[in-house]
Design a protein around this motif. Structure first.
Motif, PDB file in Angstrom:
ATOM      1  N   GLY A 130      -8.724   2.620  -0.858  1.00 49.24           N
ATOM      2  CA  GLY A 130      -9.675   3.749  -0.409  1.00 49.24           C
ATOM      3  C   GLY A 130      -8.513   4.982  -0.534  1.00 49.24           C
ATOM      4  O   GLY A 130      -8.943   6.115  -0.735  1.00 49.24           O
ATOM      5  N   GLY A 131      -7.232   4.574  -0.012  1.00 51.16           N
ATOM      6  CA  GLY A 131      -6.263   5.784   0.207  1.00 51.16           C
ATOM      7  C   GLY A 131      -5.319   5.870  -1.039  1.00 51.16           C
ATOM      8  O   GLY A 131      -4.751   6.812  -1.130  1.00 51.16           O
ATOM      9  N   SER A 132      -5.162   4.807  -1.510  1.00 55.26           N
ATOM     10  CA  SER A 132      -3.850   4.835  -2.617  1.00 55.26           C
ATOM     11  C   SER A 132      -4.367   4.042  -3.786  1.00 55.26           C
ATOM     12  O   SER A 132      -5.319   3.148  -3.832  1.00 55.26           O
ATOM     13  CB  SER A 132      -2.574   4.209  -2.208  1.00 55.26           C
ATOM     14  N   MET A 181      -2.940 -14.093   6.787  1.00 57.31           N
ATOM     15  CA  MET A 181      -2.560 -12.712   6.464  1.00 57.31           C
ATOM     16  C   MET A 181      -3.513 -11.594   6.566  1.00 57.31           C
ATOM     17  O   MET A 181      -4.728 -11.906   6.126  1.00 57.31           O
ATOM     18  CB  MET A 181      -1.971 -12.764   5.109  1.00 57.31           C
ATOM     19  N   PHE A 182      -3.416 -10.786   7.419  1.00 60.79           N
ATOM     20  CA  PHE A 182      -4.393  -9.627   7.662  1.00 60.79           C
ATOM     21  C   PHE A 182      -4.039  -8.437   6.521  1.00 60.79           C
ATOM     22  O   PHE A 182      -2.844  -7.780   6.705  1.00 60.79           O
ATOM     23  CB  PHE A 182      -4.239  -9.176   9.149  1.00 60.79           C
ATOM     24  N   ASP A 183      -4.971  -7.908   5.730  1.00 56.41           N
ATOM     25  CA  ASP A 183      -4.774  -6.808   4.979  1.00 56.41           C
ATOM     26  C   ASP A 183      -5.566  -5.640   5.529  1.00 56.41           C
ATOM     27  O   ASP A 183      -6.676  -5.628   5.586  1.00 56.41           O
ATOM     28  CB  ASP A 183      -5.385  -7.082   3.473  1.00 56.41           C
ATOM     29  N   ALA A 184      -4.860  -4.585   6.326  1.00 57.74           N
ATOM     30  CA  ALA A 184      -5.459  -3.390   7.031  1.00 57.74           C
ATOM     31  C   ALA A 184      -5.303  -2.520   6.005  1.00 57.74           C
ATOM     32  O   ALA A 184      -4.653  -1.738   6.233  1.00 57.74           O
ATOM     33  CB  ALA A 184      -4.670  -3.355   8.363  1.00 57.74           C
ATOM     34  N   GLY A 185      -6.691  -2.386   5.342  1.00 55.75           N
ATOM     35  CA  GLY A 185      -6.660  -1.491   4.167  1.00 55.75           C
ATOM     36  C   GLY A 185      -7.412   0.028   4.899  1.00 55.75           C
ATOM     37  O   GLY A 185      -7.706   0.001   6.296  1.00 55.75           O
ATOM     38  N   SER A 186      -7.476   0.934   4.036  1.00 58.49           N
ATOM     39  CA  SER A 186      -8.277   2.039   4.475  1.00 58.49           C
ATOM     40  C   SER A 186      -9.651   2.200   4.784  1.00 58.49           C
ATOM     41  O   SER A 186     -10.115   2.842   5.666  1.00 58.49           O
ATOM     42  CB  SER A 186      -7.984   3.422   3.537  1.00 58.49           C
ATOM     43  N   THR A 187     -10.306   1.053   4.128  1.00 64.38           N
ATOM     44  CA  THR A 187     -11.932   1.039   4.371  1.00 64.38           C
ATOM     45  C   THR A 187     -12.286  -0.175   5.028  1.00 64.38           C
ATOM     46  O   THR A 187     -13.477  -0.424   5.411  1.00 64.38           O
ATOM     47  CB  THR A 187     -12.496   1.034   2.939  1.00 64.38           C
ATOM     48  N   GLY A 188     -11.324  -1.079   5.436  1.00 63.78           N
ATOM     49  CA  GLY A 188     -11.471  -2.292   5.891  1.00 63.78           C
ATOM     50  C   GLY A 188     -10.444  -3.237   6.485  1.00 63.78           C
ATOM     51  O   GLY A 188      -9.431  -2.876   5.953  1.00 63.78           O
TER      52      GLY A 188
END
Length: 446
Positions: free
Chosen positions: A206-208, A56-63
């Motif tokens: 980072g975003g939410s 599973m890839f977690d594509a967050g706002s900071t990484g």
């Protein structure tokens, strides 16, 4: 995204059965008794342990983070359990490449190489890879977000892993909070006993930011806005979660909001100032693919009181205060709640710990009133820890003496929605014990 699969699979892991379905507004979850569809058929002797993997890839706002999970089924009559997680991350997030989407694809290829080293070669073709993007991409214009997703899809299609049809998507913020709640309560053992003494979750990205908990008072859900609740049935009991995701209230987005820079134009010549920054601080700061000129106020005042007033504008009237929050369960807080507490010296990075809301407040006062001391090393520390204090107190309405459990891992597993999401995906691609293997060509998208 349907919540039916993740709850079925999780209850299978602990010896019971359930399923979920999310509709419009509040989500409704029912019971399911068929567990056969959650187990993959592996080419191993009948008396051997069956091991299968999920990426599973977690594509967050900071990484971008990769979670590689190992599951074990020791026999045909034994339910599978989570055996291990391998975690790795890279920065910045995909949204930083909004104008250079091809670089985003290379970021994912870098992490796929980690997956190839972790998952045995013989299991590659039957191991699903999935990416779920969060607030970083939700904040981007649709065309730019889609260009990034297309690059990720290309990287997945080139890989030797199983690539299901819906393997690359943007996750809904509500699902993000609910899946994190399910994961935390599974890892802490509360779901095994069907206990109403569950733990709540606070996730600050980072975003939410998300809040999810099981209220002890009916008025909590009755008085909540319609999109702040999620219902589900478990055995003969109906549970109703309080849950919401606030897009634009993550720690990085809150910085921009406090500076008056969120959605602003003329970034090439404007300088955004804040009393939360050291007076002599000035730099170019990037987030979400944009660069901002920011600074303290050279001839003004800078202290905790003024900074807190700035943060009130970011929180008040935006974040809803749940009724009866003081009577609710223990809350686990992670992501930037944890990271900022480490930076502020409130907890040890390796062990985490319990932190009261008043501890954040006390440390915020100390940092903001001596900002020059942190100007070079941690220029945002005053702003960030004050924002967290304001979010917890004037946003959600926690009391000063409320204690939060800050942690990165529970039982060696990262505290995030990722575990719940990969379990949900196993069910969604219909892996059947004794009927079909996960590398069936009908399941793959090539």
């Amino acid at each position: 995204m349907s919540l039916r699969p993740v709850l079925v699979f999780l209850w299978a892991l602990v010896g019971c059965c359930r399923s979920a379905h999310q509709g419009t507004g509040a989500s409704g979850i029912d019971i399911a008794a068929n567990l056969g569809s959650v187990l993959p058929m592996l080419s191993r002797p009948a008396n051997a342990s069956r091991i299968f993997y999920g990426v599973m890839f977690d594509a967050g706002s900071t990484g971008t983070r990769i979670h590689i999970y190992t599951f074990i089924q020791s026999g045909p009559d034994v339910l599978p359990v989570l055996d291990n997680e391998m975690f790795h991350s890279v920065k910045p997030g995909l949204s930083a490449f909004a104008d250079m989407p091809e670089i985003a694809g290379e970021t994912v290829r870098q992490l796929l190489r980690v997956a190839k080293k972790t998952v045995p070669r013989l299991e590659w073709k039957r191991t699903p890879v999935v990416l779920r993007a969060t607030a970083g991409l939700r904040l981007l214009p649709a065309k730019k977000a889609q260009a990034l997703l297309d690059e990720v899809q290309d990287a997945f299609d080139e890989s030797p892993f199983l690539v299901p049809e819906d393997s690359v998507t943007i996750m809904d913020g509500t699902d993000e909070g609910i899946l994190a709640w399910v994961t935390l309560n599974y890892l802490t053992g509360h779901m095994q006993t069907m206990s109403e003494n569950t733990v709540g979750i606070l996730d600050l990205g980072g975003g939410s930011t998300q809040i999810t908990f099981l209220p002890k008072r009916k008025k909590t859900t009755e008085s909540a806005p319609e999109d702040h609740t999620a219902k589900f049935d478990l055995i003969n009991t109906t549970y109703e979660l309080y849950t919401h995701s606030y897009l634009g209230n993550g720690i990085k987005a809150a910085r921009l909001a406090a500076l008056g820079a969120l959605g602003a134009e003329g970034l090439e010549w404007r300088v955004f100032q804040s009393t939360c920054l050291p007076k002599k601080f000035r730099e170019d700061w990037s987030f979400g693919g944009l660069t901002y000129k920011i600074s303290g106020i050279p001839d003004g005042y800078a202290n905790y009181r003024l900074c807190y007033q700035e943060m009130e504008h970011v929180v008040k009237g935006i974040v809803h205060q749940p009724y009866g929050l003081k009577d609710s369960s223990v809350f686990y807080a992670f992501s930037y709640y944890f990271d900022i507490a480490v930076a502020a010296g409130l907890i040890d990075e390796r062990q985490g710990g319990m932190v009261k809301v008043q501890d954040y407040k006390r440390r915020a006062k100390e940092v903001c009133n001596k900002m020059a001391k942190y100007r070079l090393e941690s220029p945002f520390l005053c702003m960030d820890i004050t924002y967290i204090t304001c979010l917890l107190k004037d946003g959600f309405g926690f009391r000063d003496n409320t204690a939060l459990q800050l942690t990165k891992k529970v039982n060696g597993v990262e505290t995030s929605w990722a575990l719940g999401a990969i379990l949900e995906h196993f069910q969604s691609i219909k892996i059947h014990q004794g009927h079909a293997s996960p590398d069936s060509s009908a399941l793959a998208h090539r």
